[in-house]
Write an enzyme that holds these catalytic residues in place. Structure first.
Site, PDB file in Angstrom:
ATOM      1  N   ASP A  58       0.784  -1.097   0.010  1.00 21.87           N
ATOM      2  CA  ASP A  58      -0.213  -0.001  -0.035  1.00 21.87           C
ATOM      3  C   ASP A  58       0.818   1.192   0.102  1.00 21.87           C
ATOM      4  O   ASP A  58       2.197   1.056   0.214  1.00 21.87           O
ATOM      5  CB  ASP A  58      -1.040   0.082   1.086  1.00 21.87           C
ATOM      6  CG  ASP A  58      -1.882   1.161   1.289  1.00 21.87           C
ATOM      7  OD1 ASP A  58      -2.372   1.723   0.272  1.00 21.87           O
ATOM      8  OD2 ASP A  58      -2.154   1.536   2.399  1.00 21.87           O
ATOM      9  N   SER A  59       0.350   2.414   0.010  1.00 17.78           N
ATOM     10  CA  SER A  59       1.279   3.682   0.121  1.00 17.78           C
ATOM     11  C   SER A  59       1.562   4.002   1.543  1.00 17.78           C
ATOM     12  O   SER A  59       2.566   4.419   1.597  1.00 17.78           O
ATOM     13  CB  SER A  59       0.149   4.972  -0.330  1.00 17.78           C
ATOM     14  OG  SER A  59      -0.917   4.878   0.388  1.00 17.78           O
TER      15      SER A  59
ATOM     16  N   TYR B  96      -1.269   8.323  -2.861  1.00 24.08           N
ATOM     17  CA  TYR B  96      -1.386   7.829  -4.084  1.00 24.08           C
ATOM     18  C   TYR B  96      -2.492   8.431  -4.479  1.00 24.08           C
ATOM     19  O   TYR B  96      -2.731   8.697  -5.917  1.00 24.08           O
ATOM     20  CB  TYR B  96      -1.500   6.399  -4.226  1.00 24.08           C
ATOM     21  CG  TYR B  96       0.056   5.520  -4.276  1.00 24.08           C
ATOM     22  CD1 TYR B  96       1.239   5.966  -3.837  1.00 24.08           C
ATOM     23  CD2 TYR B  96      -0.100   4.148  -4.388  1.00 24.08           C
ATOM     24  CE1 TYR B  96       2.347   5.243  -3.760  1.00 24.08           C
ATOM     25  CE2 TYR B  96       1.116   3.486  -4.485  1.00 24.08           C
ATOM     26  CZ  TYR B  96       2.187   4.093  -4.088  1.00 24.08           C
ATOM     27  OH  TYR B  96       3.586   3.338  -4.070  1.00 24.08           O
ATOM     28  N   GLY B  97      -3.537   8.669  -3.717  1.00 22.81           N
ATOM     29  CA  GLY B  97      -5.026   9.045  -4.353  1.00 22.81           C
ATOM     30  C   GLY B  97      -5.047  10.217  -4.916  1.00 22.81           C
ATOM     31  O   GLY B  97      -6.022  10.565  -5.711  1.00 22.81           O
TER      32      GLY B  97
ATOM     33  N   CYS C 134      -4.369  -1.683  -1.724  1.00 21.34           N
ATOM     34  CA  CYS C 134      -4.590   0.010  -1.717  1.00 21.34           C
ATOM     35  C   CYS C 134      -5.747  -0.016  -2.965  1.00 21.34           C
ATOM     36  O   CYS C 134      -5.403  -0.469  -4.025  1.00 21.34           O
ATOM     37  CB  CYS C 134      -3.219   0.505  -2.435  1.00 21.34           C
ATOM     38  SG  CYS C 134      -3.271   2.116  -3.155  1.00 21.34           S
ATOM     39  N   ASN C 135      -6.849   0.603  -2.661  1.00 19.64           N
ATOM     40  CA  ASN C 135      -7.705   0.528  -3.712  1.00 19.64           C
ATOM     41  C   ASN C 135      -7.516   1.422  -5.013  1.00 19.64           C
ATOM     42  O   ASN C 135      -7.848   1.079  -6.018  1.00 19.64           O
ATOM     43  CB  ASN C 135      -9.093   1.359  -3.007  1.00 19.64           C
ATOM     44  CG  ASN C 135      -9.498   0.426  -2.169  1.00 19.64           C
ATOM     45  OD1 ASN C 135     -10.534  -0.318  -2.457  1.00 19.64           O
ATOM     46  ND2 ASN C 135      -9.457   0.245  -0.853  1.00 19.64           N
ATOM     47  N   THR C 136      -6.630   2.683  -4.629  1.00 20.41           N
ATOM     48  CA  THR C 136      -6.075   3.372  -5.765  1.00 20.41           C
ATOM     49  C   THR C 136      -5.289   2.555  -6.648  1.00 20.41           C
ATOM     50  O   THR C 136      -5.496   2.767  -7.965  1.00 20.41           O
ATOM     51  CB  THR C 136      -5.309   4.545  -5.164  1.00 20.41           C
ATOM     52  OG1 THR C 136      -6.107   5.280  -3.892  1.00 20.41           O
ATOM     53  CG2 THR C 136      -5.121   5.782  -6.117  1.00 20.41           C
TER      54      THR C 136
ATOM     55  N   GLU D   2      -2.632   8.998   8.497  1.00 28.90           N
ATOM     56  CA  GLU D   2      -1.147   8.805   8.827  1.00 28.90           C
ATOM     57  C   GLU D   2      -0.528   9.440   9.718  1.00 28.90           C
ATOM     58  O   GLU D   2       0.447   8.968  10.400  1.00 28.90           O
ATOM     59  CB  GLU D   2      -0.335   9.078   7.310  1.00 28.90           C
ATOM     60  CG  GLU D   2      -0.619   8.299   6.098  1.00 28.90           C
ATOM     61  CD  GLU D   2       0.121   6.851   6.284  1.00 28.90           C
ATOM     62  OE1 GLU D   2       1.046   6.785   6.812  1.00 28.90           O
ATOM     63  OE2 GLU D   2      -0.524   5.821   5.653  1.00 28.90           O
TER      64      GLU D   2
ATOM     65  N   CYS E  46     -11.190   2.643   0.702  1.00 30.50           N
ATOM     66  CA  CYS E  46      -9.859   3.114   0.811  1.00 30.50           C
ATOM     67  C   CYS E  46      -9.066   2.373   1.960  1.00 30.50           C
ATOM     68  O   CYS E  46     -10.010   2.179   2.988  1.00 30.50           O
ATOM     69  CB  CYS E  46      -9.483   4.557   1.056  1.00 30.50           C
ATOM     70  SG  CYS E  46      -7.828   4.915   1.372  1.00 30.50           S
TER      71      CYS E  46
ATOM     72  N   HIS F 258      -7.191   2.767   4.275  1.00 27.38           N
ATOM     73  CA  HIS F 258      -6.979   3.649   5.406  1.00 27.38           C
ATOM     74  C   HIS F 258      -8.146   3.671   6.177  1.00 27.38           C
ATOM     75  O   HIS F 258      -8.166   3.918   7.415  1.00 27.38           O
ATOM     76  CB  HIS F 258      -6.344   4.991   5.032  1.00 27.38           C
ATOM     77  CG  HIS F 258      -4.762   4.869   4.680  1.00 27.38           C
ATOM     78  ND1 HIS F 258      -4.341   4.467   3.597  1.00 27.38           N
ATOM     79  CD2 HIS F 258      -3.855   5.471   5.246  1.00 27.38           C
ATOM     80  CE1 HIS F 258      -3.177   4.553   3.522  1.00 27.38           C
ATOM     81  NE2 HIS F 258      -2.749   5.109   4.489  1.00 27.38           N
TER      82      HIS F 258
HETATM   83  N1  DGL Z   1      -4.851   3.086   1.164  1.00 29.67           N
HETATM   84  C1  DGL Z   1      -4.760   3.629  -0.510  1.00 29.67           C
HETATM   85  C2  DGL Z   1      -6.175   2.980  -0.959  1.00 29.67           C
HETATM   86  O1  DGL Z   1      -6.780   2.195  -0.517  1.00 29.67           O
HETATM   87  C3  DGL Z   1      -4.892   5.102  -0.585  1.00 29.67           C
HETATM   88  C4  DGL Z   1      -3.835   5.940   0.160  1.00 29.67           C
HETATM   89  C5  DGL Z   1      -3.299   7.081  -0.631  1.00 29.67           C
HETATM   90  O2  DGL Z   1      -3.943   7.999  -1.077  1.00 29.67           O
HETATM   91  O3  DGL Z   1      -2.198   6.837  -0.810  1.00 29.67           O
HETATM   92  O4  DGL Z   1      -6.804   3.792  -1.812  1.00 29.67           O
END
Ligand code: DGL
Length: 286
Positions: A29-30, A61-62, A92-94, A171, A203, A205
């Site tokens: 993940d990020s 990442y988003g 990570c969904n993104t 975070e 997401c 997170h």
């Molecule tokens: N945890 C990541 C997700 O599921 C995204 C976090 C990010 O924006 O880096 O999309």
């Protein structure tokens, strides 16, 4: 082929299968979000060793472009493959939304994403009709969830809400901070006004915000995330490929981050049922 040669090659194959079964799973993940998936995998597959990569130096990442997300995801996968993993979970969904298909084309090992799992979890309830999705801007803009949900069930009313401020707050370990609750309320209000019956946490997170989310949502709104279903998808795939780690193996977790942070370490120790050992600094260039 003589009997003896056949027996030797059979033995060689059995040996190499045993070696692959003993390899760790790679999860990335990020940042800390993927730990929600790690926890679910540890609960369901306690014998599996896990190699976790958090690309904390380049988070979030988003808010990045699809091209950049694909490049980052590719470097994350390459890091894990180079260390020898038997399967990868894109926690990570993104990255799943933008990069899963490309990763599957590129790498010759099972790669599991979180979006199919999130959709399965949301639709496990036959009464889910008005579905709110909160996610990063990148995930919402990809329309990956909206398309996947609409393909699976007709008549759904789907509302996507980008929630870009939540990842930095998580975070920062500000899960209970009044500022976080205010931000959450701002993102939830339009969805609550639309009468959603299900809120999909798209997401990885966001499950860390569940206590705050629960307080702010009407009690009849069902909260859904992808972690447990993702672990189930992973298990199904490992069983199908005969790649489960030997039962009784004491699954270890090794964490690599592209930037070390005390917040990450504190959260990992509190959140995970099995505390990780020393956290390593990762360099994605090698
Ligand atoms: N945890 C990541 C997700 O599921 C995204 C976090 C990010 O924006 O880096 O999309």
């Amino acid at each position: 082929m003589s009997d003896r040669t056949f027996r030797l090659s059979e033995a060689g194959r059995a040996n190499s299968i045993a070696r692959v079964k003993a390899l760790p799973l790679g999860i990335f993940d990020s940042g800390v979000g993927g730990l929600t998936v790690v926890r679910a995998v540890q609960a369901l597959l306690p014998s599996e060793d896990i190699l976790y990569l958090g690309d904390t130096a380049r988070l979030p990442y988003g808010s990045k472009s699809p091209e950049t997300i694909r490049q980052f995801a590719d470097e994350d996968a390459r890091f894990l493959v180079a260390r020898g993993v038997k399967a990868i979970v894109v926690a990570c969904n993104t990255a799943t939304a933008h990069a899963l298909a490309g990763l599957r084309e590129h790498y010759q090992l099972p790669i599991i994403g979180v979006i199919e799992a999130g959709v399965d979890a949301a639709l496990a309830n036959p009464d889910a009709v008005r579905i709110g999705i909160i996610a990063t801007r990148g995930t919402i803009r990809s329309h990956a969830y909206q398309h996947a949900l609409a393909l699976r069930r007709t008549g759904l009313v789907i509302h996507g809400q980008a929630a870009p401020l939540l990842v930095p707050l998580v975070e920062e370990n500000w899960m209970d901070h009044p500022a976080t609750l205010m931000v959450l309320q701002t993102y939830l209000e339009p969805l609550i006004d639309k009468g959603i019956d299900t809120l999909l946490l798209a997401c990885t997170h966001y499950p860390l915000l569940i206590p705050g989310l629960r307080d702010l949502l009407p009690p009849d709104v069902r909260l859904v995330d992808s972690a447990t279903t993702c672990a189930e998808h992973l298990k199904r795939e490992l069983v199908r490929l005969n790649l489960l780690a030997p039962a009784g193996n004491d699954g270890k977790l090794e964490i690599h981050l592209t930037d070390l942070s005390e917040e990450f370490e504190g959260l990992a120790r509190r959140f995970l049922t099995k505390p990780p050992g020393r956290i390593h600094l990762a360099s994605l260039g090698c």
